[in-house]
Design a protein around this motif. Structure first.
Motif, PDB file in Angstrom:
ATOM      1  N   GLN A  96       0.807  -1.232   0.000  1.00 53.42           N
ATOM      2  CA  GLN A  96       0.000   0.000   0.000  1.00 53.42           C
ATOM      3  C   GLN A  96       0.836   1.277   0.000  1.00 53.42           C
ATOM      4  OE1 GLN A  96      -3.594  -0.119   2.593  1.00 53.42           O
ATOM      5  NE2 GLN A  96      -2.764  -2.077   3.294  1.00 53.42           N
ATOM      6  N   CYS A  97       2.007   1.225  -0.609  1.00 55.95           N
ATOM      7  CA  CYS A  97       2.823   2.435  -0.734  1.00 55.95           C
ATOM      8  C   CYS A  97       2.090   3.424  -1.633  1.00 55.95           C
ATOM      9  CB  CYS A  97       4.183   2.080  -1.324  1.00 55.95           C
ATOM     10  SG  CYS A  97       5.320   3.477  -1.428  1.00 55.95           S
ATOM     11  N   ASP A  98       2.022   4.692  -1.210  1.00 57.67           N
ATOM     12  CA  ASP A  98       1.214   5.695  -1.891  1.00 57.67           C
ATOM     13  C   ASP A  98       1.965   6.493  -2.952  1.00 57.67           C
ATOM     14  OD1 ASP A  98      -1.288   5.543  -0.174  1.00 57.67           O
ATOM     15  OD2 ASP A  98       0.217   5.954   1.359  1.00 57.67           O
ATOM     16  N   ILE A  99       3.246   6.782  -2.701  1.00 60.74           N
ATOM     17  CA  ILE A  99       4.022   7.662  -3.570  1.00 60.74           C
ATOM     18  C   ILE A  99       5.316   6.958  -3.962  1.00 60.74           C
ATOM     19  CG2 ILE A  99       5.181   9.910  -3.765  1.00 60.74           C
ATOM     20  CD1 ILE A  99       3.348  10.884  -1.484  1.00 60.74           C
ATOM     21  N   MET A 100       5.702   7.096  -5.223  1.00 65.35           N
ATOM     22  CA  MET A 100       6.955   6.504  -5.688  1.00 65.35           C
ATOM     23  C   MET A 100       7.747   7.540  -6.475  1.00 65.35           C
ATOM     24  SD  MET A 100       7.564   3.080  -7.992  1.00 65.35           S
ATOM     25  CE  MET A 100       9.216   2.365  -8.142  1.00 65.35           C
ATOM     26  N   THR A 101       9.049   7.579  -6.233  1.00 69.07           N
ATOM     27  CA  THR A 101       9.931   8.430  -7.029  1.00 69.07           C
ATOM     28  C   THR A 101      10.960   7.556  -7.738  1.00 69.07           C
ATOM     29  OG1 THR A 101      11.442   8.860  -5.177  1.00 69.07           O
ATOM     30  CG2 THR A 101       9.637  10.397  -5.486  1.00 69.07           C
ATOM     31  N   ILE A 102      11.275   7.930  -8.975  1.00 69.79           N
ATOM     32  CA  ILE A 102      12.188   7.147  -9.808  1.00 69.79           C
ATOM     33  C   ILE A 102      13.177   8.109 -10.448  1.00 69.79           C
ATOM     34  CG2 ILE A 102      12.370   5.458 -11.676  1.00 69.79           C
ATOM     35  CD1 ILE A 102       9.314   5.030 -11.389  1.00 69.79           C
ATOM     36  N   GLY A 103      14.466   7.854 -10.278  1.00 75.97           N
ATOM     37  CA  GLY A 103      15.482   8.742 -10.836  1.00 75.97           C
ATOM     38  C   GLY A 103      16.664   7.977 -11.398  1.00 75.97           C
ATOM     39  N   GLN A 104      17.548   8.698 -12.062  1.00 73.25           N
ATOM     40  CA  GLN A 104      18.750   8.136 -12.656  1.00 73.25           C
ATOM     41  C   GLN A 104      19.879   8.095 -11.638  1.00 73.25           C
ATOM     42  OE1 GLN A 104      19.646   7.015 -16.018  1.00 73.25           O
ATOM     43  NE2 GLN A 104      21.439   6.377 -14.839  1.00 73.25           N
ATOM     44  N   TYR A 105      20.525   6.943 -11.477  1.00 74.80           N
ATOM     45  CA  TYR A 105      21.715   6.854 -10.642  1.00 74.80           C
ATOM     46  C   TYR A 105      22.875   7.549 -11.331  1.00 74.80           C
ATOM     47  CZ  TYR A 105      26.001   4.884  -8.684  1.00 74.80           C
ATOM     48  OH  TYR A 105      27.264   4.731  -8.143  1.00 74.80           O
ATOM     49  N   LEU A 106      23.605   8.354 -10.573  1.00 69.25           N
ATOM     50  CA  LEU A 106      24.809   9.017 -11.064  1.00 69.25           C
ATOM     51  C   LEU A 106      25.957   8.657 -10.132  1.00 69.25           C
ATOM     52  CD1 LEU A 106      23.321  12.556 -11.840  1.00 69.25           C
ATOM     53  CD2 LEU A 106      23.782  10.709 -13.464  1.00 69.25           C
ATOM     54  N   ARG A 120      15.119  12.893  -7.372  1.00 67.70           N
ATOM     55  CA  ARG A 120      15.613  12.249  -6.156  1.00 67.70           C
ATOM     56  C   ARG A 120      14.450  12.152  -5.187  1.00 67.70           C
ATOM     57  NH1 ARG A 120      18.594  11.284  -9.476  1.00 67.70           N
ATOM     58  NH2 ARG A 120      20.864  11.394  -9.543  1.00 67.70           N
ATOM     59  N   SER A 121      14.629  11.422  -4.114  1.00 70.23           N
ATOM     60  CA  SER A 121      13.523  11.121  -3.216  1.00 70.23           C
ATOM     61  C   SER A 121      12.800  12.367  -2.720  1.00 70.23           C
ATOM     62  CB  SER A 121      14.037  10.309  -2.022  1.00 70.23           C
ATOM     63  OG  SER A 121      12.969   9.903  -1.209  1.00 70.23           O
ATOM     64  N   SER A 122      13.544  13.448  -2.484  1.00 72.62           N
ATOM     65  CA  SER A 122      12.936  14.658  -1.930  1.00 72.62           C
ATOM     66  C   SER A 122      12.647  15.716  -2.988  1.00 72.62           C
ATOM     67  CB  SER A 122      13.861  15.252  -0.854  1.00 72.62           C
ATOM     68  OG  SER A 122      14.111  14.312   0.162  1.00 72.62           O
ATOM     69  N   TYR A 123      12.869  15.424  -4.254  1.00 75.89           N
ATOM     70  CA  TYR A 123      12.691  16.405  -5.320  1.00 75.89           C
ATOM     71  C   TYR A 123      11.212  16.707  -5.513  1.00 75.89           C
ATOM     72  CZ  TYR A 123      13.528  18.683  -9.851  1.00 75.89           C
ATOM     73  OH  TYR A 123      13.603  19.576 -10.889  1.00 75.89           O
ATOM     74  N   HIS A 124      10.849  17.994  -5.478  1.00 73.41           N
ATOM     75  CA  HIS A 124       9.456  18.424  -5.604  1.00 73.41           C
ATOM     76  C   HIS A 124       8.576  17.748  -4.551  1.00 73.41           C
ATOM     77  CE1 HIS A 124      10.057  19.553 -10.146  1.00 73.41           C
ATOM     78  NE2 HIS A 124      10.653  20.390  -9.314  1.00 73.41           N
TER      79      HIS A 124
END
Length: 291
Positions: free
Chosen positions: A226-236, A276-280
């Motif tokens: 039941q996770c509500d929010i997901m963030t996906i980004g590029q590893y650098l 990233r996890s905290s972006y926007h």
């Protein structure tokens, strides 16, 4: 899956540096209050944009992590710092910045009996006292599976409980140190059982060797708890001693993954090369509340 050559970063990963008055003021404030930010410690690519807009992610419990994850630029070692005055200083800084949404994260403190949960709770409480209309998001470690530590954080009533799985299950042991994929899912599931009204959030980074179907499976695993929010980004890759980048995903692929996530029932999916996890994070809160 089509990827770009890993020898050179593609154009969409170029960032615009901003070092205006807001950026300088915020940096001086952090130094003056001896506070740490994950923006600096983890070499976040969005630091200039976020700091110029007077937003930041506070990193509590010092700047030395007891784990040595192969993707992370935060210093590793045996911490000697436990600053009981830190929560109040974070709250003071948030008040001076006039923030509407605060993100509080930390290094892993496996040397502490509660993993630092009491300091998380004290920080949320201090922010609430000074900024009662400000929303507070916590990005917590796994506390080695300690349920009481999780309860301590949730009892402070953060607006969002964030814990990152970081990568797909097959690569978790390679990418992370001591953290376990299934234990992370269990933490998110427990959070929903203890405090069902608090939205949960998690994040993965792409480009460490995962397959497309594994990304989709990770989405399914997060929705199953039941996770509500997901963030996906590029590893650098932060330094040459960290994991190499195996692939650069295109903006179109990130857009496709956002669609996949929304179809699966997430209230909000933030997906993009520099995410990233905290972006926007503030926008994510609004979307989740509206959903």
């Amino acid at each position: 899956m089509s990827t770009q050559p890993i020898e050179r970063k593609p154009d969409w990963l170029k960032i615009k540096l901003a070092t205006g008055d807001n950026f300088k003021e915020l940096k001086n404030m952090m130094r003056g209050k001896t506070l740490h930010t994950v923006c600096e410690e983890a070499k976040c690519p969005n630091i200039h944009e976020c700091w110029a807009n007077r937003t930041a992610t506070f990193m509590i419990l010092g700047d030395i992590c007891t784990r040595a994850c192969r993707f992370c630029a935060v210093k590793t070692g045996l911490p000697t710092e436990l600053d009981l005055g830190e929560p109040e200083r974070v709250a003071e800084a948030a008040e001076q910045m006039g923030l509407q949404h605060v993100v509080v994260t930390s290094v892993a403190r496996d040397d502490l009996a509660d993993g630092g949960a009491s300091i998380f709770a004290a920080t949320v409480t201090a922010i609430r006292k000074r900024l009662p209309m400000c929303s507070v998001e916590v990005l917590i470690p796994d506390f080695l599976g300690n349920e009481q530590s999780l309860r301590t954080v949730l009892e402070a009533k953060p607006d969002i409980l964030n814990h990152n799985v970081e990568t797909v299950e097959r690569l978790s042991d390679k990418v992370r140190a001591r953290a376990k994929y299934r234990r992370s899912l269990e933490l998110l599931e427990r959070s929903k059982k203890i405090a069902p009204s608090i939205p949960t959030k998690s994040s993965i980074m792409l480009g460490v060797g995962e397959e497309w179907n594994e990304i989709l499976q990770t989405m399914d695993d997060l929705r199953a708890v039941q996770c509500d929010i997901m963030t996906i980004g590029q590893y650098l890759q932060p330094t040459t001693s960290h994991l190499p980048v195996t692939a650069y995903y295109t903006p179109e692929q990130f857009a496709e993954l956002k669609g996949e996530g929304m179809q699966r029932g997430f209230n909000h999916v933030e997906s993009g090369p520099l995410v990233r996890s905290s972006y926007h994070a503030h926008e994510q809160v609004k979307s989740a509340q509206q959903a």
